[in-house]
Design an enzyme around this catalytic site. Structure first.
Site, short mmCIF file in Angstrom:
data_model
loop_
_atom_site.label_atom_id
_atom_site.label_comp_id
_atom_site.label_asym_id
_atom_site.label_seq_id
_atom_site.Cartn_x
_atom_site.Cartn_y
_atom_site.Cartn_z
N CYS A 173 0.95 -1.16 -0.10
CA CYS A 173 -0.07 -0.03 0.06
C CYS A 173 0.85 1.27 -0.07
O CYS A 173 1.66 1.47 -0.98
CB CYS A 173 -0.97 -0.22 1.19
SG CYS A 173 -2.14 -1.46 1.31
N ASP A 236 -9.05 -2.90 -7.55
CA ASP A 236 -8.35 -1.86 -6.88
C ASP A 236 -9.15 -0.38 -7.08
O ASP A 236 -8.73 0.14 -8.09
CB ASP A 236 -7.09 -1.87 -6.85
CG ASP A 236 -6.43 -0.95 -5.66
OD1 ASP A 236 -7.07 -0.05 -5.30
OD2 ASP A 236 -5.39 -1.27 -5.13
N HIS A 269 -7.93 -3.87 -3.63
CA HIS A 269 -6.71 -3.62 -2.84
C HIS A 269 -6.57 -4.36 -1.49
O HIS A 269 -7.41 -4.76 -1.00
CB HIS A 269 -6.92 -1.92 -2.38
CG HIS A 269 -5.85 -1.23 -2.05
ND1 HIS A 269 -4.83 -0.83 -2.67
CD2 HIS A 269 -5.59 -1.02 -0.72
CE1 HIS A 269 -3.86 -0.45 -1.92
NE2 HIS A 269 -4.37 -0.33 -0.66
#
Length: 301
Positions: A173, A236, A269
């Site tokens: 991330c 995502d 994600h």
């Protein structure tokens, strides 16, 4: 528990609750102490890697700004020297999952070092207020983070068990973006694996936001000192696929041998984070296989 769909945490329009609900998050936090409660799913069954055959260390070393930077270290028992992998956390810092990633890497024969990039301001790991977590993370600017990585490289160079001629970096991330930046900045980093880190500013970003996030990975493709694999989710919502294609095209133009972009069409994600609702076992396992193969090629061969 907020459903995270962006590397840096939610935007106001993302203020929705997971289907597991806040009560479920509280139950999960009780069951898995040490995991970031802001993202912990009730139904999570995180992989827990034991420390058998490993040496675990919590240490500090000086950063360029004089701060004593804490770090979690996991390495195989024995004298080594072992190839080093720097592990860059998500916005939650050194919580239990990042520590487990370090132990997984140590089980594979690496010395994994995870610096605590955010604790100058505060430790985000135990917090549930996403606005406060984002405020803390925002204070870790590019030069500070690169300085912390420089300090980590210097500290590893002084350890007899560390082979500082063979160094990799991986991150998730927020940390996925850092992987691209560090691979362009440091010649000592031989290879990287970036998990769903932002590649370009959002289309609606202000000039200030674009400047604050620089340098962006799409602008660094020609500067990579070692090959980087980017692992991304096709679902995502925080990292548009067009930016993944921009990065792929930039790598091709730069002739970055060994670098590639991998997209898992059905993954969200955070798909490797086995404590989150968006965990995708198939994508996570394939990504980990690719990570080990990449580091084996560039750090062990």
């Amino acid at each position: 528990m907020t459903t995270l769909i962006r590397p840096e945490g939610p935007s106001p329009e993302d203020a929705v609750l997971s289907r597991r609900g806040l009560a479920g998050a509280a139950l999960g936090a009780a069951a898995f102490a040490g995991y970031a409660p802001a993202a912990l799913a009730q139904a999570a069954r995180p992989i827990v890697t034991d420390a058998e055959g490993l040496t675990i260390q919590e240490t500090t070393y000086p950063a360029p700004d004089g701060f004593d930077l804490p770090a979690y270290v996991a390495r195989p028992e024995g004298e080594g020297p072992f190839p080093v992998i720097i592990v860059v956390s998500e916005i939650f810092g050194l919580h239990a999952w990042i520590q487990d990633i370090c132990r997984r890497l140590a089980k594979a024969g690496y010395a994994a070092v995870a610096p605590a990039f955010f604790v100058r301001a505060a430790d985000p790991a135990p917090l549930t207020d996403m606005a406060e977590i984002q405020r803390i993370v925002a204070q870790a600017g590019y030069e500070q983070v690169m300085g912390d990585i420089s300090a980590t490289l210097a500290w590893a160079d002084q350890q007899l068990w560390a082979d500082s001629d063979r160094v990799g970096i991986t991150g998730y991330c927020w940390g996925g973006k850092v992987v691209w930046q560090a691979a362009a900045r440091f010649a000592a980093i031989d290879a990287g694996v970036a998990w769903y880190g932002r590649l370009a500013p959002p289309a609606n970003a202000t000039a200030e936001q674009r400047a604050a996030g620089a340098p962006w990975p799409v602008d660094l493709a020609g500067e990579l000192r070692g090959p980087v694999i980017g692992l991304y989710g096709g679902q995502d919502r925080g990292i548009p696929l067009d930016t993944v294609e921009q990065m792929r095209a930039a790598l091709t133009r730069a002739g970055s041998a060994g670098s590639e972009m991998v997209v898992y069409p059905d993954a969200q994600h955070g798909f490797h984070a086995d404590y989150r609702a968006g965990y995708d076992a198939a994508a996570a396992e394939d990504g980990w296989r690719r990570l080990l193969a990449h580091f084996h090629t560039h750090l062990k061969s």
